[in-house]
Write a protein that holds these residues in place. Structure first.
Motif, PDB file in Angstrom:
ATOM      1  N   TYR A  12       0.846  -1.263   0.050  1.00  0.00           N
ATOM      2  CA  TYR A  12       0.122   0.122  -0.206  1.00  0.00           C
ATOM      3  C   TYR A  12       1.011   1.313   0.203  1.00  0.00           C
ATOM      4  O   TYR A  12       0.535   1.953  -0.575  1.00  0.00           O
ATOM      5  CB  TYR A  12      -1.038  -0.021   1.176  1.00  0.00           C
ATOM      6  N   GLU A  13       1.898   1.299   0.684  1.00  0.00           N
ATOM      7  CA  GLU A  13       2.719   2.278   0.820  1.00  0.00           C
ATOM      8  C   GLU A  13       3.607   2.844  -0.405  1.00  0.00           C
ATOM      9  O   GLU A  13       3.559   3.731  -0.960  1.00  0.00           O
ATOM     10  CB  GLU A  13       3.928   2.146   1.940  1.00  0.00           C
ATOM     11  N   VAL A  14       4.083   1.494  -1.076  1.00  0.00           N
ATOM     12  CA  VAL A  14       4.946   1.666  -2.362  1.00  0.00           C
ATOM     13  C   VAL A  14       4.242   2.174  -3.564  1.00  0.00           C
ATOM     14  O   VAL A  14       4.250   2.923  -4.341  1.00  0.00           O
ATOM     15  CB  VAL A  14       5.507   0.230  -2.514  1.00  0.00           C
ATOM     16  N   ARG A  18      -2.566   3.344  -4.851  1.00  0.00           N
ATOM     17  CA  ARG A  18      -3.369   3.376  -6.256  1.00  0.00           C
ATOM     18  C   ARG A  18      -3.426   2.112  -7.008  1.00  0.00           C
ATOM     19  O   ARG A  18      -2.322   1.304  -7.003  1.00  0.00           O
ATOM     20  CB  ARG A  18      -2.468   4.592  -6.942  1.00  0.00           C
ATOM     21  N   GLU A  19      -4.556   1.535  -7.505  1.00  0.00           N
ATOM     22  CA  GLU A  19      -4.648   0.467  -8.029  1.00  0.00           C
ATOM     23  C   GLU A  19      -3.837   0.360  -9.333  1.00  0.00           C
ATOM     24  O   GLU A  19      -3.306  -0.557  -9.803  1.00  0.00           O
ATOM     25  CB  GLU A  19      -6.140   0.170  -8.324  1.00  0.00           C
ATOM     26  N   SER A  20      -3.635   1.388  -9.910  1.00  0.00           N
ATOM     27  CA  SER A  20      -3.116   1.635 -11.200  1.00  0.00           C
ATOM     28  C   SER A  20      -1.523   1.327 -11.330  1.00  0.00           C
ATOM     29  O   SER A  20      -1.055   1.229 -12.406  1.00  0.00           O
ATOM     30  CB  SER A  20      -3.681   2.806 -11.818  1.00  0.00           C
ATOM     31  N   THR A  52      -3.670  -8.426  -7.423  1.00  0.00           N
ATOM     32  CA  THR A  52      -3.819  -8.866  -8.801  1.00  0.00           C
ATOM     33  C   THR A  52      -2.368  -8.970  -9.686  1.00  0.00           C
ATOM     34  O   THR A  52      -1.532  -7.932  -9.153  1.00  0.00           O
ATOM     35  CB  THR A  52      -4.751  -8.370  -9.678  1.00  0.00           C
ATOM     36  N   GLU A  53      -2.095  -9.990 -10.203  1.00  0.00           N
ATOM     37  CA  GLU A  53      -0.978  -9.985 -10.968  1.00  0.00           C
ATOM     38  C   GLU A  53      -1.182  -9.453 -12.230  1.00  0.00           C
ATOM     39  O   GLU A  53      -2.035  -9.398 -12.799  1.00  0.00           O
ATOM     40  CB  GLU A  53      -0.487 -11.626 -11.288  1.00  0.00           C
ATOM     41  N   ASN A  61      -0.612  -5.629  -8.758  1.00  0.00           N
ATOM     42  CA  ASN A  61      -1.300  -4.278  -8.322  1.00  0.00           C
ATOM     43  C   ASN A  61      -2.154  -4.566  -7.166  1.00  0.00           C
ATOM     44  O   ASN A  61      -3.006  -5.707  -6.988  1.00  0.00           O
ATOM     45  CB  ASN A  61      -2.229  -3.990  -9.571  1.00  0.00           C
ATOM     46  N   ILE A  62      -2.236  -3.507  -6.288  1.00  0.00           N
ATOM     47  CA  ILE A  62      -3.039  -3.772  -5.059  1.00  0.00           C
ATOM     48  C   ILE A  62      -4.517  -3.429  -5.659  1.00  0.00           C
ATOM     49  O   ILE A  62      -4.939  -2.797  -6.692  1.00  0.00           O
ATOM     50  CB  ILE A  62      -2.809  -2.600  -4.131  1.00  0.00           C
ATOM     51  N   THR A  63      -5.436  -4.283  -4.920  1.00  0.00           N
ATOM     52  CA  THR A  63      -6.719  -4.393  -5.334  1.00  0.00           C
ATOM     53  C   THR A  63      -7.526  -3.358  -4.411  1.00  0.00           C
ATOM     54  O   THR A  63      -7.175  -2.955  -3.314  1.00  0.00           O
ATOM     55  CB  THR A  63      -7.554  -5.699  -5.144  1.00  0.00           C
ATOM     56  N   PRO A  64      -8.716  -2.867  -4.676  1.00  0.00           N
ATOM     57  CA  PRO A  64      -9.449  -2.135  -3.774  1.00  0.00           C
ATOM     58  C   PRO A  64      -9.604  -3.128  -2.323  1.00  0.00           C
ATOM     59  O   PRO A  64      -9.919  -2.090  -1.256  1.00  0.00           O
ATOM     60  CB  PRO A  64     -10.901  -2.190  -4.182  1.00  0.00           C
ATOM     61  N   TRP A  65      -9.936  -4.061  -2.348  1.00  0.00           N
ATOM     62  CA  TRP A  65     -10.093  -4.836  -1.147  1.00  0.00           C
ATOM     63  C   TRP A  65      -8.647  -4.641  -0.392  1.00  0.00           C
ATOM     64  O   TRP A  65      -8.690  -4.593   1.039  1.00  0.00           O
ATOM     65  CB  TRP A  65     -10.519  -6.348  -1.333  1.00  0.00           C
TER      66      TRP A  65
END
Length: 135
Positions: A12-14, A18-20, A52-53, A61-65
């Motif tokens: 999240y920090e890195v 942002r999901e993108s 998600t990969e 990528n980090i997801t909204p969850w």
């Protein structure tokens, strides 16, 4: 905080939340010292829906969850080792005082001394109960 949560917070920090933003999870896991468990971490975090990969191998990528969980962890969840240490020290202190009261009672058995022992026993029980919430 477990390993997956630590990796999630770092992710999240890195990404700046942002999901993108695509990052290499291997680098994050390596920085945290969990590189031997990389594949397990990737598998579990994917299964939890936290990431998600990406198109290339190792990109995620980090997801909204994942964002929601990382925010929750950042706000209210701390590493409880300091709290456990603090609670343990309180338990030790209360127990030491109990022993002093017992020694005083042994030297001069009086009802007031016995009342102090009973009160201190309750304090010891309370300190032990406070530690239970961490386990």
């Amino acid at each position: 905080m477990n390993v997956y949560q630590k990796v999630l917070v770092k992710l999240y920090e890195v990404t700046g939340g942002r999901e993108s933003k695509t990052v290499y999870l291997r680098d994050i896991v390596k920085d945290l010292g969990f590189l031997p468990s990389y594949k397990d971490i990737l598998k579990q975090m994917s299964a939890d829906g936290w990431l998600t990969e990406g198109r290339r191998e190792g990109e995620v990528n980090i997801t909204p969850w994942g964002i929601r969980e990382a925010k929750k962890l950042g706000e209210g969840f701390t590493d409880n080792s300091r709290d456990v240490a603090r609670g343990t020290e309180k338990l030790r202190s209360e127990t030491r005082e109990l022993l002093v009261f017992v020694d005083e009672f042994a030297g001069s058995p009086e009802s007031d001394a016995l009342k102090r022992i009973e009160a201190k026993l309750k304090a010891v029980e309370g300190a032990a109960a406070d530690l239970k919430k961490f386990f």
